[in-house]
Design a protein around this motif. Structure first.
Motif, short mmCIF file in Angstrom:
data_model
loop_
_atom_site.label_atom_id
_atom_site.label_comp_id
_atom_site.label_asym_id
_atom_site.label_seq_id
_atom_site.Cartn_x
_atom_site.Cartn_y
_atom_site.Cartn_z
N LEU A 70 -15.51 -4.77 -0.30
CA LEU A 70 -16.17 -3.52 -0.68
C LEU A 70 -17.10 -3.73 -1.87
N SER A 71 -16.66 -4.50 -2.85
CA SER A 71 -17.49 -4.72 -4.04
C SER A 71 -18.72 -5.57 -3.75
N SER A 72 -18.67 -6.36 -2.69
CA SER A 72 -19.82 -7.20 -2.33
C SER A 72 -20.70 -6.58 -1.26
N THR A 73 -20.38 -5.37 -0.82
CA THR A 73 -21.20 -4.70 0.19
C THR A 73 -22.51 -4.24 -0.44
N PRO A 74 -23.66 -4.60 0.13
CA PRO A 74 -24.94 -4.19 -0.46
C PRO A 74 -25.18 -2.69 -0.33
N ASN A 75 -26.07 -2.19 -1.19
CA ASN A 75 -26.53 -0.79 -1.18
C ASN A 75 -25.43 0.21 -1.52
N LEU A 76 -24.33 -0.25 -2.13
CA LEU A 76 -23.27 0.67 -2.54
C LEU A 76 -23.12 0.75 -4.05
N SER A 77 -23.84 -0.09 -4.78
CA SER A 77 -23.74 -0.07 -6.24
C SER A 77 -24.36 1.21 -6.79
N LEU A 78 -23.77 1.73 -7.85
CA LEU A 78 -24.24 2.96 -8.47
C LEU A 78 -24.74 2.67 -9.88
N PRO A 79 -25.71 3.45 -10.37
CA PRO A 79 -26.21 3.24 -11.74
C PRO A 79 -25.17 3.63 -12.78
N ILE A 80 -25.21 2.95 -13.90
CA ILE A 80 -24.30 3.22 -15.01
C ILE A 80 -24.96 4.21 -15.94
N GLN A 81 -24.27 5.30 -16.21
CA GLN A 81 -24.82 6.33 -17.10
C GLN A 81 -24.84 5.83 -18.54
N ASN A 82 -25.83 6.32 -19.29
CA ASN A 82 -26.03 5.95 -20.70
C ASN A 82 -26.26 4.45 -20.87
N SER A 83 -26.89 3.84 -19.87
CA SER A 83 -27.16 2.41 -19.94
C SER A 83 -28.56 2.15 -19.40
N ASP A 84 -28.92 0.88 -19.31
CA ASP A 84 -30.23 0.51 -18.79
C ASP A 84 -30.36 0.95 -17.33
N PRO A 85 -31.55 1.34 -16.90
CA PRO A 85 -31.73 1.77 -15.50
C PRO A 85 -31.39 0.68 -14.50
N ASP A 86 -31.52 -0.59 -14.91
CA ASP A 86 -31.24 -1.69 -14.00
C ASP A 86 -29.76 -2.05 -13.95
N SER A 87 -28.94 -1.44 -14.80
CA SER A 87 -27.51 -1.76 -14.82
C SER A 87 -26.82 -1.03 -13.67
N LEU A 88 -26.15 -1.80 -12.82
CA LEU A 88 -25.47 -1.25 -11.66
C LEU A 88 -23.99 -1.63 -11.70
N PHE A 89 -23.19 -0.80 -11.05
CA PHE A 89 -21.75 -1.03 -10.98
C PHE A 89 -21.34 -1.04 -9.51
N ALA A 90 -20.73 -2.13 -9.09
CA ALA A 90 -20.26 -2.24 -7.71
C ALA A 90 -18.96 -1.46 -7.54
N PRO A 91 -18.71 -0.86 -6.37
CA PRO A 91 -17.46 -0.11 -6.15
C PRO A 91 -16.26 -1.05 -6.12
N SER A 92 -15.70 -1.30 -7.28
CA SER A 92 -14.65 -2.31 -7.44
C SER A 92 -13.38 -1.75 -8.06
N ILE A 93 -13.19 -0.42 -8.03
CA ILE A 93 -11.97 0.20 -8.56
C ILE A 93 -10.97 0.35 -7.41
N PHE A 94 -9.75 -0.08 -7.67
CA PHE A 94 -8.68 0.06 -6.67
C PHE A 94 -7.51 0.79 -7.30
N LEU A 95 -7.07 1.86 -6.65
CA LEU A 95 -5.97 2.69 -7.12
C LEU A 95 -4.83 2.60 -6.12
N LEU A 96 -3.67 2.16 -6.58
CA LEU A 96 -2.52 1.93 -5.71
C LEU A 96 -1.43 2.95 -6.00
N PHE A 97 -0.92 3.58 -4.94
CA PHE A 97 0.18 4.53 -5.03
C PHE A 97 1.37 3.97 -4.25
#
Length: 302
Positions: free
Chosen positions: A114-141
């Motif tokens: 999931l984190s390596s899937t292209p076109n899924l990265s989102l911009p980081i708020q309060n940061s440089d416009p080119d800074s992106l964050f890949a969907p790499s959060i995992f929550l386990l229940f």
């Protein structure tokens, strides 16, 4: 994440008939360090200055919802799902019962894919416009291995680090309303402000107000502004709002309080609609569960 979001997730997972998984939506914000170190060599990493906020989720009815048994993400199904939600994807979650609270090999592969899937990265708020964050959060229940008299749910968050593939445990801060959480609202900025209305200063006097409403253009503009105002305030007239602008606004403190009260009424009415729709959804889920039980029982008898 907020307390209602976490409570809604736990309620959805607890009411499911089997293990489920889903997607996490939200945003990532860059938090500047509040203190500067005396030693120039003491540099903090970027990950320690990023805060991921979970604002919503999408729960699928069973496992293997957007990936296969080997943990490979189905990009076509994932793209259609994220497009319908119109929210940035920051990761995913998995719920399994009576298992240890640690990620499995399949969950590791899913998060990596999931984190390596292209076109899924989102911009980081309060940061440089080119800074992106890949969907790499995992929550386990999970639930405890042994049955307990009180229903217990365990959860833990992880961040997948792609540079050296591994899971890093994250602390979860549940934000609720109260004195101890007042610091979370220090940098609050409204996300649903009043719409732009053409309330000009010349509308302060009743004569100009009547003259403006007598013209055809003024009447159309007033109707348009009134419809926009009705979306965020219950029973507030545009004419009253126009008199709250300009140097004479200090004489209309009661009007501002009334505007705020009507905005609260609008929020309350929307909350009641959501509560009623949630009750109907729960009722439909219970009905579907009974129908599935009847069908399974009839098939077993045959």
């Amino acid at each position: 994440m907020s307390g209602p979001t976490l409570a809604s997730m736990i309620q959805r997972l607890s009411s499911s008939a089997a293990d489920v998984d889903g997607l996490l939506f939200g945003h990532v914000t860059y938090i500047a360090p509040s203190t500067l170190p005396d030693d120039d060599s003491a540099q903090t990493t970027l990950d320690s200055q990023l805060v991921a906020t979970i604002s919503g989720f999408l729960c699928f009815p069973s496992l293997l919802s957007f990936y296969d048994s080997l943990g490979r993400v189905d990009t076509s199904r994932l793209s259609s799902t994220t497009h319908l939600n119109h929210k940035p994807l920051i990761g995913w979650f998995s719920s399994r019962r009576k298992t240890p609270l640690r990620p499995s090999m399949r969950e590791f592969c899913v998060t990596r894919s999931l984190s390596s899937t292209p076109n899924l990265s989102l911009p980081i708020q309060n940061s440089d416009p080119d800074s992106l964050f890949a969907p790499s959060i995992f929550l386990l229940f999970t639930t405890p291995l042994q049955d307990q008299f009180i229903q217990t749910n365990q959860y833990r968050a992880f961040h997948f680090q792609s540079s050296r593939p591994c899971f890093n445990p994250l602390s979860i801060d549940v934000v609720n309303i109260g004195p101890s959480f007042r610091g979370h609202y220090g940098s609050f900025s409204p996300t649903s402000a009043l719409p732009f209305l053409s309330c000009e200063l010349r509308s302060l006097t009743p004569m100009n107000e009547d003259r403006n409403e007598e013209t055809l253009i003024g009447m159309k503009q007033t109707e348009k502004d009134q419809s926009l105002l009705d979306t965020c305030a219950e029973g507030m007239q545009v004419g009253r709002l126009s008199r709250l602008i300009g140097p004479e606004a200090t004489n209309y403190t009661a009007g501002l309080e009334d505007l705020y009260e009507k905005m609260l009424l609008k929020t309350e009415s929307l909350a009641r609609l959501v509560e009623a729709s949630s009750a109907k959804v729960l009722e439909q889920e219970n009905l579907n569960r009974k129908l599935r039980y009847k069908v399974a029982r009839s098939v077993g008898v045959e």
